[in-house]
Design a protein around this motif. Structure first.
Motif, PDB file in Angstrom:
ATOM      1  N   GLY A  29       0.819  -1.210   0.000  1.00 30.07           N
ATOM      2  CA  GLY A  29       0.000   0.000   0.000  1.00 30.07           C
ATOM      3  C   GLY A  29       0.847   1.251   0.000  1.00 30.07           C
ATOM      4  N   PHE A  30       1.898   1.255   0.821  1.00 27.45           N
ATOM      5  CA  PHE A  30       2.792   2.413   0.875  1.00 27.45           C
ATOM      6  C   PHE A  30       3.670   2.499  -0.369  1.00 27.45           C
ATOM      7  N   SER A  31       4.239   1.375  -0.780  1.00 24.36           N
ATOM      8  CA  SER A  31       5.114   1.365  -1.949  1.00 24.36           C
ATOM      9  C   SER A  31       4.374   1.785  -3.213  1.00 24.36           C
ATOM     10  N   LEU A  32       3.180   1.261  -3.387  1.00 26.66           N
ATOM     11  CA  LEU A  32       2.416   1.592  -4.586  1.00 26.66           C
ATOM     12  C   LEU A  32       1.926   3.035  -4.559  1.00 26.66           C
ATOM     13  N   ALA A  33       1.604   3.553  -3.373  1.00 29.48           N
ATOM     14  CA  ALA A  33       1.231   4.966  -3.284  1.00 29.48           C
ATOM     15  C   ALA A  33       2.417   5.843  -3.686  1.00 29.48           C
ATOM     16  N   SER A  34       3.629   5.439  -3.282  1.00 31.01           N
ATOM     17  CA  SER A  34       4.821   6.189  -3.663  1.00 31.01           C
ATOM     18  C   SER A  34       5.048   6.135  -5.178  1.00 31.01           C
ATOM     19  N   LYS A  35       4.855   4.963  -5.760  1.00 31.14           N
ATOM     20  CA  LYS A  35       5.011   4.841  -7.214  1.00 31.14           C
ATOM     21  C   LYS A  35       3.935   5.632  -7.946  1.00 31.14           C
ATOM     22  N   ALA A  36       2.731   5.644  -7.397  1.00 29.14           N
ATOM     23  CA  ALA A  36       1.664   6.429  -8.021  1.00 29.14           C
ATOM     24  C   ALA A  36       1.980   7.912  -7.950  1.00 29.14           C
ATOM     25  N   LEU A  37       2.544   8.358  -6.827  1.00 26.81           N
ATOM     26  CA  LEU A  37       2.919   9.770  -6.717  1.00 26.81           C
ATOM     27  C   LEU A  37       3.933  10.149  -7.797  1.00 26.81           C
ATOM     28  N   GLN A  38       4.819   9.218  -8.142  1.00 27.68           N
ATOM     29  CA  GLN A  38       5.814   9.478  -9.181  1.00 27.68           C
ATOM     30  C   GLN A  38       5.150   9.753 -10.521  1.00 27.68           C
ATOM     31  N   VAL A  39       4.007   9.147 -10.774  1.00 26.71           N
ATOM     32  CA  VAL A  39       3.282   9.400 -12.027  1.00 26.71           C
ATOM     33  C   VAL A  39       2.892  10.868 -12.128  1.00 26.71           C
ATOM     34  N   PHE A  40       2.594  11.489 -10.996  1.00 23.72           N
ATOM     35  CA  PHE A  40       2.172  12.893 -10.985  1.00 23.72           C
ATOM     36  C   PHE A  40       3.345  13.863 -11.122  1.00 23.72           C
ATOM     37  N   GLY A  41       4.572  13.358 -10.941  1.00 26.67           N
ATOM     38  CA  GLY A  41       5.703  14.265 -10.947  1.00 26.67           C
ATOM     39  C   GLY A  41       5.604  15.243  -9.789  1.00 26.67           C
ATOM     40  N   GLY A  42       6.014  16.485 -10.019  1.00 25.67           N
ATOM     41  CA  GLY A  42       6.012  17.496  -8.965  1.00 25.67           C
ATOM     42  C   GLY A  42       4.635  17.771  -8.398  1.00 25.67           C
ATOM     43  N   TYR A  43       3.600  17.656  -9.225  1.00 28.61           N
ATOM     44  CA  TYR A  43       2.249  17.907  -8.728  1.00 28.61           C
ATOM     45  C   TYR A  43       1.863  16.919  -7.620  1.00 28.61           C
ATOM     46  N   GLY A  44       2.391  15.701  -7.703  1.00 30.78           N
ATOM     47  CA  GLY A  44       2.053  14.715  -6.688  1.00 30.78           C
ATOM     48  C   GLY A  44       2.556  15.068  -5.311  1.00 30.78           C
ATOM     49  N   TYR A  45       3.564  15.949  -5.251  1.00 30.50           N
ATOM     50  CA  TYR A  45       4.155  16.328  -3.975  1.00 30.50           C
ATOM     51  C   TYR A  45       3.429  17.513  -3.339  1.00 30.50           C
ATOM     52  N   THR A  46       2.418  18.002  -3.999  1.00 34.91           N
ATOM     53  CA  THR A  46       1.644  19.124  -3.477  1.00 34.91           C
ATOM     54  C   THR A  46       0.299  18.636  -2.950  1.00 34.91           C
ATOM     55  N   GLU A  47      -0.370  19.480  -2.182  1.00 33.13           N
ATOM     56  CA  GLU A  47      -1.680  19.138  -1.642  1.00 33.13           C
ATOM     57  C   GLU A  47      -2.793  19.310  -2.663  1.00 33.13           C
ATOM     58  N   GLU A  48      -2.434  19.722  -3.868  1.00 34.82           N
ATOM     59  CA  GLU A  48      -3.442  19.916  -4.908  1.00 34.82           C
ATOM     60  C   GLU A  48      -4.076  18.596  -5.335  1.00 34.82           C
ATOM     61  N   PHE A  49      -3.321  17.509  -5.228  1.00 37.43           N
ATOM     62  CA  PHE A  49      -3.815  16.197  -5.625  1.00 37.43           C
ATOM     63  C   PHE A  49      -3.849  15.270  -4.409  1.00 37.43           C
ATOM     64  N   ALA A  50      -4.773  14.306  -4.457  1.00 35.86           N
ATOM     65  CA  ALA A  50      -5.032  13.449  -3.295  1.00 35.86           C
ATOM     66  C   ALA A  50      -3.926  12.440  -3.029  1.00 35.86           C
TER      67      ALA A  50
END
Length: 580
Positions: free
Chosen positions: A398-419
């Motif tokens: 669950g944690f590993s896949l959430a981290s990999k999914a965040l990588q798909v978003f690039g920089g946007y994934g590191y912001t609170e703009e996306f869930a």
């Protein structure tokens, strides 16, 4: 990006992978349950999760809980959502009809829990322990306590907690200091401090039932001297019990969940089960909780997959290799090989985990209601073996896949703009509580594989080999060789453990992950066989065929690395102090 319940895959698992309706027909307690009823339950659960819980996930995270004068106020909308949950009859789903429950299979409750955790983990923390507490009281409490408190748990009028951890004692329960003094009327005065208590104080239900591990005056040292006591927030005379919330933890994730420091000052409670038999009673609840925590990992993996998929379909960047230049000069990123691989891993691991989680819940159903004692014993042994794998491997994924999914978003994934950043934060805690993943690995290898003379692992291998036989001949399905590998590793581990008592502890984490990979191979081998029941033109059949091939081509090679790690653990580890 709205969260949606994965109903299509849930129904595939129940109908084709488990053939649950055929199994239910052989169990008198579930003889009236069919796939139509199961579909109705799942659809209503999806409606509640999508329309009531999911909209509160982000706002609950931002607002968090507030402690004022010893009272906790949960985020806006949480109490109303709980009232809707109770009115929908969800607390009673898998409880016995004679106690006011609906008597439905636990596998349907597992699907419900996946939806609750996937849509709003913070809110679901308040309800997540309820079924385990119900089982604990139903199994160990005296008739008087059952009559007084079980109806409230089943109806949802009251919510329970599990009070183990103390400031100086986390995983080592032998260090607990909380005390319980007999009052002479059958009740006890409970005193002590408990930490990290999920839902220890809140405004969702009027009463809260604390299940507390403490020591009686004649208790022996260590964990064998612990007793379990039920301590309600409100006494029978309508007065507040002496249970106080001294603080709320400020956490990385699940901020909508009130994680409390509780102080018991002679609070009145009652013994659950036998004196000094607290661990036996508590572990009934802990085992249920560990399956639920595994479902948290699945819920996060599914949420991460949905978020990454939806973003990858709309985000355009560069031209994918081998494709003509698009009209906009860029392609959706799901066309790029690196993103395709990540997205496929998210989907394949999530769907494989779902099949295995429901399989474990199905074994628990058989263990509870099968007519033949031998059948119940076999099912209970398999469920016990699967539980630590599901808790540890699923939460890590669950944690590993959430981290990999965040990588798909690039920089946007590191912001609170996306869930996805909240999904990543929320998923991390599941690797820690209800027994850390390291403890789960030790439990699996030391107690469930080496400790029972090989009975449990032999039963599991028999299940896997039976699937390997009926799946044989399908291209790329290498389940038979996976079984051979697992069996050989178990033999080597058993031999090494004889000469080096520390070796199993060094190898346990990698051994658990090896078992998880073998179980995923089993899940996808069975999936490939079950697809033959779907129409050739069905999109789900095509998707599952792609997923099966991806697993055996891209993910099964993890097994070789895990085998090498288990073998490498034969080398002793240095002590940190000696390495400076």
């Amino acid at each position: 990006m709205a969260w949606k319940a994965p109903l299509r895959d849930m129904q595939f698992v129940l109908q084709h992978w488990l053939r649950a309706d055929q199994a239910w027909a052989q169990l008198p307690a579930y003889a009236d349950v069919d796939l139509d009823l199961a579909a109705q339950v799942l659809e209503e659960a999806a409606r509640f999760s999508e329309q009531v819980l999911a909209p509160l996930n982000s706002s609950g995270d931002r607002q968090g809980c507030q402690l004022e004068a010893g009272e906790v106020r949960t985020p806006d909308g949480f109490p109303a959502a709980y009232r809707a949950y109770v009115e929908g009859g969800w607390p009673a789903l898998a409880c016995a009809p004679e106690l006011g429950g609906q008597g439905l299979p636990l596998v349907l409750d597992a699907a419900l829990q996946e939806m609750l955790f996937g849509s709003n983990h913070g809110w679901a923390m308040y309800t997540g322990i309820a079924h385990g507490a119900y089982l604990c009281l139903k199994t160990h409490a005296c008739a008087e306590l059952q009559a007084r408190y079980l109806p409230g748990i089943v109806s949802g009028a009251t919510l329970p907690t599990m009070c183990l951890t103390e400031p100086h004692a986390g995983s080592d329960l032998s260090l607990l200091r909380s005390r319980a003094e007999p009052l002479g009327d059958g009740s006890y005065a409970v005193s002590g401090n408990k930490l990290f208590i999920s839902g220890g104080e809140h405004d969702l239900s009027h009463d809260i039932l604390h299940l507390v591990l403490a020591r009686l005056p004649d208790a022996s040292p260590g964990s064998r001297g612990l007793s379990l006591l039920l301590v309600p927030k409100w006494r029978e005379d309508g007065q507040r019990n002496a249970v106080f919330c001294d603080g709320l933890e400020h956490k990385l994730g699940i901020r909508g969940s009130a994680t409390c420091a509780l102080r018991f000052e002679g609070a009145r409670g009652w013994l659950v089960g036998q004196a000094h038999g607290g661990l036996a009673a508590m572990f009934v609840m802990m085992n249920s909780a560990r399956l639920h925590v595994g479902l948290q990992g699945l819920g996060h993996a599914e949420a991460a997959w949905q978020q990454a998929r939806d973003y990858a379909l709309e985000r355009r960047q560069m031209n994918a290799p081998g494709r003509a230049k698009g009209a906009e000069g860029a392609d959706p990123i799901h066309l790029h090989p690196a993103m395709r691989r990540t997205l496929l891993e998210l989907r394949v691991r999530s769907e494989g985990m779902r099949a295995l989680a429901y399989w474990a819940a199905h074994w628990l159903d058989i263990a509870a209601v099968a007519a033949e004692p031998e059948q119940r014993t076999r099912a209970a042994t398999l469920a016990a073996l699967l539980t630590p794998v599901i808790k540890a491997a699923f939460t890590e994924q669950g944690f590993s896949l959430a981290s990999k999914a965040l990588q798909v978003f690039g920089g946007y994934g590191y912001t609170e703009e996306f869930a996805i950043e909240q999904t990543l934060r929320d998923s991390r805690v599941a690797m820690i509580y209800e027994g850390t993943n390291e403890i789960q690995a030790n439990d699996l290898l030391l107690r469930k594989v080496l400790g029972d003379g090989g009975e449990g692992i032999a039963l599991l291998l028999a299940e896997l080999r039976a699937e390997a036989r009926v799946s044989a001949g399908r291209p790329g399905i290498a389940l038979g060789s996976v079984c051979d590998t697992l069996e050989a590793v178990v033999a080597r581990v058993r031999s090494r453990a004889t000469d080096d008592p520390e070796y199993p502890y060094r190898a346990a984490g990698d051994f658990l992950q090896l078992c998880a990979t073998a179980l995923q191979a089993f899940a996808w081998a069975r999936t490939a066989r079950c697809l033959e029941a779907l129409p050739v033109e069905a999109p789900q059949r095509r998707e599952k065929q792609q997923s099966t091939k991806f697993f055996f081509d891209y993910l099964l090679p993890d097994l070789d690395r895990q085998v090498a790690a288990v073998d490498a653990a034969a080398a002793p580890l240095p002590f940190i102090a000696e390495s400076f």
